[in-house]
Design a protein around this motif. Sequence first.
Motif, mmCIF file in Angstrom:
data_model
loop_
_atom_site.group_PDB
_atom_site.id
_atom_site.type_symbol
_atom_site.label_atom_id
_atom_site.label_comp_id
_atom_site.label_asym_id
_atom_site.label_seq_id
_atom_site.Cartn_x
_atom_site.Cartn_y
_atom_site.Cartn_z
ATOM 1 N N ALA A 4 29.733 -15.166 -14.398
ATOM 2 C CA ALA A 4 28.663 -14.160 -14.426
ATOM 3 C C ALA A 4 27.300 -14.819 -14.214
ATOM 4 O O ALA A 4 26.443 -14.271 -13.496
ATOM 5 N N THR A 5 27.103 -15.984 -14.805
ATOM 6 C CA THR A 5 25.842 -16.705 -14.627
ATOM 7 C C THR A 5 25.668 -17.136 -13.172
ATOM 8 O O THR A 5 24.589 -16.970 -12.589
ATOM 9 N N LEU A 6 26.724 -17.675 -12.573
ATOM 10 C CA LEU A 6 26.651 -18.099 -11.172
ATOM 11 C C LEU A 6 26.352 -16.910 -10.257
ATOM 12 O O LEU A 6 25.549 -17.022 -9.320
ATOM 13 N N ARG A 7 26.994 -15.782 -10.526
ATOM 14 C CA ARG A 7 26.761 -14.588 -9.705
ATOM 15 C C ARG A 7 25.326 -14.089 -9.856
ATOM 16 O O ARG A 7 24.706 -13.655 -8.881
ATOM 17 N N SER A 8 24.784 -14.142 -11.066
ATOM 18 C CA SER A 8 23.415 -13.657 -11.262
ATOM 19 C C SER A 8 22.408 -14.565 -10.567
ATOM 20 O O SER A 8 21.381 -14.087 -10.068
ATOM 21 N N ARG A 9 22.698 -15.851 -10.501
ATOM 22 C CA ARG A 9 21.809 -16.772 -9.797
ATOM 23 C C ARG A 9 21.865 -16.546 -8.285
ATOM 24 O O ARG A 9 20.867 -16.724 -7.592
ATOM 25 N N ALA A 10 23.042 -16.188 -7.789
ATOM 26 C CA ALA A 10 23.213 -16.009 -6.346
ATOM 27 C C ALA A 10 22.614 -14.697 -5.848
ATOM 28 O O ALA A 10 22.260 -14.582 -4.689
ATOM 29 N N ALA A 46 27.732 -26.905 -18.781
ATOM 30 C CA ALA A 46 26.744 -27.577 -17.935
ATOM 31 C C ALA A 46 26.437 -26.741 -16.700
ATOM 32 O O ALA A 46 25.285 -26.652 -16.262
ATOM 33 N N THR A 47 27.463 -26.118 -16.142
ATOM 34 C CA THR A 47 27.275 -25.264 -14.973
ATOM 35 C C THR A 47 26.385 -24.081 -15.319
ATOM 36 O O THR A 47 25.527 -23.684 -14.519
ATOM 37 N N MET A 48 26.559 -23.538 -16.492
ATOM 38 C CA MET A 48 25.741 -22.395 -16.913
ATOM 39 C C MET A 48 24.291 -22.792 -17.154
ATOM 40 O O MET A 48 23.373 -22.096 -16.745
ATOM 41 N N VAL A 49 24.099 -23.918 -17.817
ATOM 42 C CA VAL A 49 22.763 -24.306 -18.275
ATOM 43 C C VAL A 49 21.973 -25.043 -17.209
ATOM 44 O O VAL A 49 20.770 -24.856 -17.065
#
Length: 129
Positions: free
Chosen positions: A122-128, A52-55
């Motif tokens: 990795a997804t959270l870092r790319s969003r930030a 859920a955090t990723m999507v």
Amino acid sequence: MTDVPQQTLDDATAVLHSALAGDGDAVVGTFDKVVDRAGLAGAYGVAWCLAATMVGDVPAPGGAALDFPGIDEAGYDTRWVARFVSAYANADADTGEALFGAAVADGLLPDCLLTLAGSTVATLRSRAG
């Protein structure tokens, strides 16, 4: 995601903190503690939270198409994560549960969960950035 028990959210947060710190042993250790306390269903809940955090917000069932270039050549754990996240994105809990069960049966659940945690970070870092 709605109506997620606070303990599941706390466990998912602990997994993410460990993954952000690059501490794979702590990620696996947190999942082990969850299994000891709440069984495989508890670990599944934490994994579903990571997906859920990723999507983010889930579209209507069947409404998401995710692209994973080169997925057929990837290792088991990477293919598992792609399929598990796709199941979440399509609100397909039955497939998510089947994938989770298959990873357990194949003896590869710890590897899959570690890869899921790393992919989430990795997804959270790319969003930030």
